[in-house]
Structure formats: structure tokens, C-alpha cells
Design an enzyme around this catalytic site. Sequence first.
Site, PDB file in Angstrom:
ATOM      1  N   LYS A   1       0.827  -1.375  -0.065  1.00  9.33           N
ATOM      2  CA  LYS A   1       0.047  -0.097   0.052  1.00  9.33           C
ATOM      3  C   LYS A   1       0.999   1.049   0.082  1.00  9.33           C
ATOM      4  O   LYS A   1       1.938   1.230   0.839  1.00  9.33           O
ATOM      5  CB  LYS A   1      -0.903   0.095   1.158  1.00  9.33           C
ATOM      6  CG  LYS A   1      -1.949   0.958   1.228  1.00  9.33           C
ATOM      7  CD  LYS A   1      -3.190   0.969   2.474  1.00  9.33           C
ATOM      8  CE  LYS A   1      -4.220   1.847   2.483  1.00  9.33           C
ATOM      9  NZ  LYS A   1      -4.827   1.639   3.879  1.00  9.33           N
TER      10      LYS A   1
ATOM     11  N   SER B   1     -10.074  -0.596   6.854  1.00  4.57           N
ATOM     12  CA  SER B   1      -9.334  -0.530   5.466  1.00  4.57           C
ATOM     13  C   SER B   1      -8.513  -1.650   4.957  1.00  4.57           C
ATOM     14  O   SER B   1      -8.357  -1.600   3.790  1.00  4.57           O
ATOM     15  CB  SER B   1      -8.594   0.787   5.270  1.00  4.57           C
ATOM     16  OG  SER B   1      -9.135   1.885   5.430  1.00  4.57           O
TER      17      SER B   1
ATOM     18  N   SER C   1      -9.758   1.500   2.672  1.00  2.00           N
ATOM     19  CA  SER C   1      -9.016   2.323   1.549  1.00  2.00           C
ATOM     20  C   SER C   1      -7.801   1.433   0.923  1.00  2.00           C
ATOM     21  O   SER C   1      -7.507   1.969   0.092  1.00  2.00           O
ATOM     22  CB  SER C   1      -8.157   3.454   2.619  1.00  2.00           C
ATOM     23  OG  SER C   1      -7.295   2.933   3.670  1.00  2.00           O
TER      24      SER C   1
END
Lengths: 432, 93
Positions: free
Chosen positions: A37, A136, A112
Site C-alpha cells: 500500500k 481498510s 482504503s
Amino acid sequence: MVELAEGDRDDLNAFITRCELPPLREGRLSGHRVAVKDNISTAGVQTTCGSRILQGYIPPFDAFVVERLRAEGAVIVGKTNMDEFGMGNTTENSAFGPTLNPLDTSRVPGGSSGGSAAAVAAGLASMALGSDTGGSIRCPASFCGIVGLKPTYGRVSRYGLVAYANSLEQIGPMAGNVRDMALLMSVIAGHDPRDSTCRNQPFGFPPRSEIRGVRIGIPEEFFGEGVDHRVATIVYQAIERLEELGAEVIACSMPSMRYALAAYYLTCMSEASSNLARFDGVRYGIPVNHRLPWHEAFRDVRERGFGKEVKRRVMLGTFALSAGYYGKYYAKAQLARGMVREDFARLFGEVDLLAGPTMPSVAFRLKEKSEPLSSYLADILTVPANLAGVPAISVPCGKVDHLPVGLQLIGRHFEDELVVNAAYAYEEAGRG
Amino acid sequence: MNITRRDVGHIAELADIGITQEEMEEFTHQFNVILDYFDLLDRLPMGEFRRGDAPDEFNILRDDTETPCLPQGEAIRNAPGREDGFIRAPRVM
């Protein structure tokens, strides 16, 4: 299903930056291609957090988890798309455009960590790292039909994770199946003196398919208002399956759920308002105009550099902490957070795990959640674990129409192995 | 809670965030909706409150000895304005 077998194409916009960082030596992840990420620092590789304000930022150091990946044989294949600074559950709040769900490109992958989930689900990476502040990792795992774990707070070092809400967030593993996810977890868990909240507790691998005699609580609030009844039906069937496998299923109640979402949003917004003060165009990111006075210069950089959701959260956090409103908002949120912890403590005196849906629905359509509050409400089932710091996993448990549904299992502090073993037992039973 | 456009402008100033006129309108509406939701915390039972099962809390401190850190050049490499090994910032006064 989108065909992505032919090499390098990223039609889903899962990555912000592609790379090919070779491992430092052979290890337990040799042969694995891992996506990271874009809020996790990678030395020499752009790390943007999905924000225009950090475009071009090249970290001078690796996050602890990235050091571990490279020391254990993984190839890092790119930095994945995300809601700006982790603020969102669709990956639409990225300055680099939305990521599409590989199972239905008219829908979001969740967020996310949506880029990480989409990359794994589409076969662009065999595993991925995400971060989970209020769901997330679990939300995109649920929407993309993969497995994702939010570890116990303190189980994985946050050194090198760009902070958004320190008291809530954890880095965690995502993969196509429980065993791979557990392997990645065993690599990233452990002691790091550079994160003072990090405990020295390695993660046991391999997982064991053990569920017999485990007491699983089903809080009625996990199936309350706003949960799609088709999702609820699939999750109840999964829980019945766990019972057939020897688990003891017990109905229970978690009254603090009523306050959990407000407590979560006030806490993360307040922490964000402080954390994101560092983005001023002076030390990194888009340049500040030196001709303007201090405050004007910062306002200008942050107007241009931050997206709307980041502005909203920083401003609401500033408001919640301001003189005159602190008692009404932030202080009460901490009281409610204490109630959530207390509810978990009470329930974990009676049961070993809690189970329910990860998300109240299947993946949203693109632009479906354009009103902030309606987007926030979709986090109701994932935020309690972050408020209490307990481990929680999302494992695929079926489909509504053609879209995956996630079963969420939540455990006691530092009993991540029990959570993973239960998910493994469920997954193995499905295979058999 | 009733937030006006003026309040939103004031909060933006406190937060050092520039917002456009369009955002000012949009945020005023949205902040009212969100803060109305947060008002449910006013209904919290304010009786006796225990802290729950917070895991044992203790400070983790290291010895006060020098450890390696980034060289200066590396540490400031991302700063858009640099001068003589320092980071350039806007004027304060």
C-alpha cells in the site's frame, strides 16, 4: 472477471507506482510477488499515500515491514492505490483516480487498501500489505473476495507507515487464501524498537484448522439496521457451517455498537488534524510559496494538495478538539471508546470469538457513496475492532448475485492465531 | 449544532487549509449532517465508567545512547526549498 493474465496491464488502476524491487536474500517469501500500500515507506520508490501533496516524495528509508519482506525473499511489485491517507472505503478518494473492482468493474474494490485487494484478486500480486484504521484491510478484502487481517494493535511495527490515526491503525496482510495470508503475517509480526507500541510476539505459522469447542458469540447488533438481508443470510449460513465443524455458537449483545461509529470518526478525525499538520510543503511534497507569510503559504499548499475528504476530516478534527467543543465531541468519543472496549472485555469472558458480516453490503457501485455520512455508516461493523485494538479477519463466505461477501471473525488481544485458525478451518471445510 | 458558512471559514483558518467558495458551501451542508449524527453521543449514559480491558500499559524507553540516523543530506533531500544544508521555510514575521 477482467482478464489480466497478459503481463503487466493494470486496467484496474490498482497501482500508483509499479516497480520490481528484488529481494535481499532467499527466504520464506521466495517466489512471492508482493504489492505494498502506498502509505508504507519504500526507500527509493515514490510513496504518495494517494495524495497530490506527496506526489514525488521518495522516502529515504524502508518501513519495518518492507525490510522484513525483502529479507525474506519477496519481490515488491508496486505501490498500491488507496483513498488519500487512508480516508475512505472505496479507493475513489485517491488523487490518482479510482481503482476498479476486478470482479465487476462498475463497482469499487472497497477501501482504503483497495489497490492492494484488487491487485491480489486480479492476480497482479500473490499477496499484499494494507493498513487498517477503521476497516481498510477488511472492507476491500470482503468486496474483492480475498482474505485480510487487521492484527492486534501492537502486533506489527508501524515504523515507516505514514500516520493518519495512530491509536487505531495497524499494518496487516492480505492474500487469496488464509495460508498465504498467515505466511505474510508471520513475516511482518515481531519486535521493532522503532515503534514503541510494538510487542515482541512473533506470529505462529502454519495455521491449524481448529474450530472444535471454540465458543463463537453472535452479537445481534452485527445484523442490525443497515445490513443487507441477503448478506446477513449468507453470513448466518457460514456461522452454521462453523457450528457443524464443532464450534459452539452463542447469541449475545454489544450495546456500545450504537456509539461506536461516532466515537471512531471523532477519534480518527481529531488524530488526523494533528498528524496531517506536517504536510506543509516545507519538508516534502508540493513546494510552498516562500513569498507568502507562513499561514497563507500553508493554506495555499494544503488547498492545492489535499482532496475534499482529507480537508473535511482535518477540519472536523480541528473543530472537535477546539476550545468549547472538546468536551462535547472528543471527550465523549473517548468515553464511548471505553464502552466498546468494556463490551469486548465482557463478551470475551464468555466467548472466544465474535462473528458477523465484515461489511453491511456487497461492493458499492462507483460514485454510489458520494455523501460523506452515508459512506461513514458503511464502516459500522469494522470500526469496533480498531477502537478496542483487537484482531479481526475477513474471509470470503459466499456471494450475493456475483459479488463476494466477507465473514468477519474478531478475537481477544494478541490472539491473532485463534482468529486465523478459525478462518482457516472455515476455508478448509469449504474446499473439502 | 448549526454550523454556518462563517464557522466553516473559521475552522478552515484554524486548520490552515484553504478552501474554495464551492467547498465552503458543500462543507457547510455536510458538516451539519455529520455533526447532527455525532450528537447521538449526547445520549451516552454518564454513569460509572470503567476503562475496560486495556492491555497492560507501560512505557517502552530505550537507553539514552546515540544510534545511527539518516545523514543530513538524505534527511532533507525531499524538501522543495534547500539552502546550505538547511530547509527553507516561509517567513514567520
